[in-house]
Motif scaffolding. Sequence first.
Motif, PDB file in Angstrom:
ATOM      1  N   LEU A   4      39.387  34.895  49.502  1.00  0.00           N
ATOM      2  CA  LEU A   4      38.733  34.347  48.346  1.00  0.00           C
ATOM      3  C   LEU A   4      37.609  34.746  48.118  1.00  0.00           C
ATOM      4  O   LEU A   4      37.017  34.852  47.092  1.00  0.00           O
ATOM      5  CB  LEU A   4      38.595  32.800  48.651  1.00  0.00           C
ATOM      6  CG  LEU A   4      37.931  31.567  47.771  1.00  0.00           C
ATOM      7  CD1 LEU A   4      38.585  31.884  46.398  1.00  0.00           C
ATOM      8  CD2 LEU A   4      37.685  30.370  48.271  1.00  0.00           C
ATOM      9  N   ASN A   5      37.001  35.208  49.282  1.00  0.00           N
ATOM     10  CA  ASN A   5      35.646  36.167  49.144  1.00  0.00           C
ATOM     11  C   ASN A   5      35.884  37.516  48.223  1.00  0.00           C
ATOM     12  O   ASN A   5      35.117  37.690  47.388  1.00  0.00           O
ATOM     13  CB  ASN A   5      35.075  36.568  50.496  1.00  0.00           C
ATOM     14  CG  ASN A   5      34.603  35.396  51.154  1.00  0.00           C
ATOM     15  OD1 ASN A   5      34.017  34.284  50.427  1.00  0.00           O
ATOM     16  ND2 ASN A   5      34.305  35.421  52.404  1.00  0.00           N
ATOM     17  N   ASP A   6      36.983  38.014  48.578  1.00  0.00           N
ATOM     18  CA  ASP A   6      37.147  39.296  47.641  1.00  0.00           C
ATOM     19  C   ASP A   6      37.571  39.083  46.020  1.00  0.00           C
ATOM     20  O   ASP A   6      37.054  39.688  45.228  1.00  0.00           O
ATOM     21  CB  ASP A   6      38.528  40.183  48.362  1.00  0.00           C
ATOM     22  CG  ASP A   6      38.130  40.809  49.610  1.00  0.00           C
ATOM     23  OD1 ASP A   6      37.094  40.883  50.070  1.00  0.00           O
ATOM     24  OD2 ASP A   6      39.183  40.903  50.242  1.00  0.00           O
ATOM     25  N   ALA A   7      38.277  37.897  45.926  1.00  0.00           N
ATOM     26  CA  ALA A   7      38.339  37.362  44.541  1.00  0.00           C
ATOM     27  C   ALA A   7      36.906  37.146  43.746  1.00  0.00           C
ATOM     28  O   ALA A   7      36.847  37.620  42.743  1.00  0.00           O
ATOM     29  CB  ALA A   7      39.251  36.125  44.542  1.00  0.00           C
ATOM     30  N   LEU A   8      35.967  36.506  44.543  1.00  0.00           N
ATOM     31  CA  LEU A   8      34.909  36.309  44.135  1.00  0.00           C
ATOM     32  C   LEU A   8      33.975  37.366  43.719  1.00  0.00           C
ATOM     33  O   LEU A   8      33.498  37.738  42.840  1.00  0.00           O
ATOM     34  CB  LEU A   8      33.982  35.177  45.090  1.00  0.00           C
ATOM     35  CG  LEU A   8      33.978  33.673  44.998  1.00  0.00           C
ATOM     36  CD1 LEU A   8      33.365  33.232  46.172  1.00  0.00           C
ATOM     37  CD2 LEU A   8      33.359  33.543  43.750  1.00  0.00           C
ATOM     38  N   SER A   9      34.130  38.468  44.744  1.00  0.00           N
ATOM     39  CA  SER A   9      33.465  39.687  44.358  1.00  0.00           C
ATOM     40  C   SER A   9      34.106  40.522  43.428  1.00  0.00           C
ATOM     41  O   SER A   9      33.291  40.746  42.516  1.00  0.00           O
ATOM     42  CB  SER A   9      33.569  40.679  45.686  1.00  0.00           C
ATOM     43  OG  SER A   9      32.890  39.941  46.874  1.00  0.00           O
ATOM     44  N   ARG A  10      35.179  40.590  43.050  1.00  0.00           N
ATOM     45  CA  ARG A  10      35.903  41.079  42.022  1.00  0.00           C
ATOM     46  C   ARG A  10      35.569  40.396  40.598  1.00  0.00           C
ATOM     47  O   ARG A  10      35.645  41.142  39.648  1.00  0.00           O
ATOM     48  CB  ARG A  10      37.320  41.103  42.148  1.00  0.00           C
ATOM     49  CG  ARG A  10      37.993  42.192  42.931  1.00  0.00           C
ATOM     50  CD  ARG A  10      39.627  42.293  42.895  1.00  0.00           C
ATOM     51  NE  ARG A  10      40.477  41.021  43.003  1.00  0.00           N
ATOM     52  CZ  ARG A  10      40.647  40.383  44.152  1.00  0.00           C
ATOM     53  NH1 ARG A  10      40.294  41.088  45.282  1.00  0.00           N
ATOM     54  NH2 ARG A  10      41.432  39.336  44.152  1.00  0.00           N
TER      55      ARG A  10
END
Length: 127
Positions: A4-10
């Motif tokens: 979920l953190n990677d999705a937020l960053s992207r």
Amino acid sequence: FLSLNDALSRSAGLLRQVAGEAITVAIVQGDVDPVAAGEDDLEQLLAEVTFAMAGCLPFGGSLTLETAPVASDLVIRTQLTATAAGYGVHDLSVSPSLTRTITRCGGSVHTGGDAGRTSSLHVIFPS
């Protein structure tokens, strides 16, 4: 399983555009486990959450998107919290579309806040 953190960053740039110029978007990433959702579904969820929360801020303000681990029934789950804060904040009304997207991602939703000051949305994902 996806981060979920990677999705937020992207999605950070898109989420700021969705929120609009009058709203400051902050992203706070906790140490959370991956969630069982597709990449497109997660990105759609983040955009819909941002749009819904921006609708609570008629005069602008701030929107914080935060991930954190939460304990529930002795199980650690991943939580996404979106908090809108500012003058004249409206209560959040969760649309059927947002509810479907949260369900498609395997999450459950809870709302809260302080009338006229904050409105919050909590999406809890199973481990």
